[in-house]
Design an enzyme around this catalytic site. Structure first.
Site: not given
Ligand code: NAD
Ligand code: LMR
Length: 327
Positions: A11-12, A15-16, A112, A130, A159, A187
């Site tokens: 997901g490079a 946003q993250i 993966q 993710g 968290d 989470h």
């Molecule tokens: P985003 O939509 O900006 O970016 C996700 C990226 O992943 C996109 O560029 C997309 O093309 C890519 N992607 C989708 N499927 C893929 C695959 N099979 N292989 C490789 N890349 C793939 O989302 P984001 O804001 O970067 O968030 C990513 C994930 O992280 C979300 O599921 C979000 O809920 C999660 N998240 C988790 C936490 C945590 O604390 N665990 C915190 C924030 C966000």
């Molecule tokens: C967060 O805790 O900020 C992420 O897991 C994104 C979400 O869906 O809350």
């Protein structure tokens, strides 16, 4: 100079990813003496955007960036990876719970996990970001039968950091004055931020706040912080999530400070009466690239009920995805 290590990031182009890659390349994750090769995975339509990110990485002329790989093939992205940050997945929208994403995202983590199993370093450190992170980590792990199950972890560090910062704010302290917080469990909104061992400036945290605030303000606000950010920003947390991912991997690789612990989502070994196998947030210390659960903490009835509730949710999530495990 040390030999470069390989860091895979999925997901490079998201946003993250954008908040994460530059910090890894600058040495925030593995130290200012550790060169890195970034191996970035995206879906095919996002490869042009990823090329733009790589142009910017190159434009930083980072002394520690020893190479980049951009691909839509997990077998290439995870080849010889020492670290793998699985970020690529759909984020939730307002009104959703993270587990509502299982259907959309669960399918990403089996293939993966298999590619990691087949191509990564045998002691790869995998962090799943993710969502729903804990159960996605379990799916990846269950598709990697040749690797130690402990290679697979999920992120509850965001968290943990939120819990430190909110307690610091309430007590008029700095987050560095706060120690001994644990995020138990998932989470998700059932996570349990436990202050029973926490201290602020060396004194018990629960003597410095009242029980009503702890129970009815603090716990729900930490649990719901992700949703509050989605409401405010119109998008889920990104820079803070990337920062927590850096913290998680740095602690795991370089160790925790003596006498302190952090929270990591790790495969339960049954400690504290938790169902073995589920990926559960525990207090851990890290040394020499290994993590260990902090044992012997006293668990009262208040904590037990909350630890069991979040465990129950993880067992339910596991039951919903068992079809995605390798046979
Ligand atoms: P985003 O939509 O900006 O970016 C996700 C990226 O992943 C996109 O560029 C997309 O093309 C890519 N992607 C989708 N499927 C893929 C695959 N099979 N292989 C490789 N890349 C793939 O989302 P984001 O804001 O970067 O968030 C990513 C994930 O992280 C979300 O599921 C979000 O809920 C999660 N998240 C988790 C936490 C945590 O604390 N665990 C915190 C924030 C966000
Ligand atoms: C967060 O805790 O900020 C992420 O897991 C994104 C979400 O869906 O809350």
């Amino acid at each position: 100079m040390k030999a470069p290590v390989r860091v895979a990031v999925t997901g490079a182009a998201g946003q993250i990813g954008y908040a994460l890659l530059f910090r890894i390349a600058s040495g925030d994750m593995l130290g200012k003496d550790q060169p890195v090769i970034l191996q970035m995975l995206e879906i095919t339509p996002a490869l042009p955007a990823l090329e733009g990110v790589i142009m910017e990485l190159n434009d930083c002329a980072f002394p520690l960036l020893a190479g980049t790989v951009a691909t839509d093939d997990p077998n290439v992205a995870f080849k010889d990876a020492d670290f793998a940050l699985l970020v690529g997945a759909m984020p939730r929208k307002q009104g959703m719970e993270r587990k509502d994403l299982l259907e959309a995202n669960g399918g990403i983590f089996g293939p993966q996990g298999k590619a990691i199993n087949d191509h990564a370093s045998r002691d790869v450190k995998v962090l799943v970001v993710g969502n729903p992170a804990n159960t996605n980590a379990l799916i990846a792990q269950q598709n990697a039968p040749d690797l130690d199950p402990k290679c697979f972890t999920a992120m509850v560090r965001l968290d943990h950091n939120r819990a430190m910062s909110q307690l610091a704010e309430k007590t008029g302290a700095h987050s560095t004055d706060v120690k001994g917080i644990t995020i138990w469990g998932n989470h998700s909104s059932t996570q349990y931020p436990d202050l029973h061992q926490a201290t602020v400036n060396g004194k018990p945290a629960l003597d410095q706040v009242d029980q009503d605030w702890y129970e009815n303000t603090y716990i729900p606000e930490v649990q719901q912080r992700g949703a509050a950010i989605i409401k405010a920003r119109g998008a889920s947390s990104a820079a803070s999530a990337a920062s927590a991912a850096i913290d998680h991997m740095r602690s795991w690789a370089l160790g925790t400070t003596d006498g302190e612990w952090i929270s990591m989502g790790i495969p339960s070994d049954g400690s504290y009466g938790i169902e073995p196998g589920v990926i559960y947030g525990y207090p851990v210390t890290c040394k020499g690239g290994k993590y260990e659960i902090v044992q012997g903490l006293k668990i009262n009835d208040f904590s037990r009920a909350r630890m069991d509730a979040t465990e129950k949710e993880l067992r339910e999530e596991r039951a919903a995805v068992e079809g995605l495990f390798a046979k």
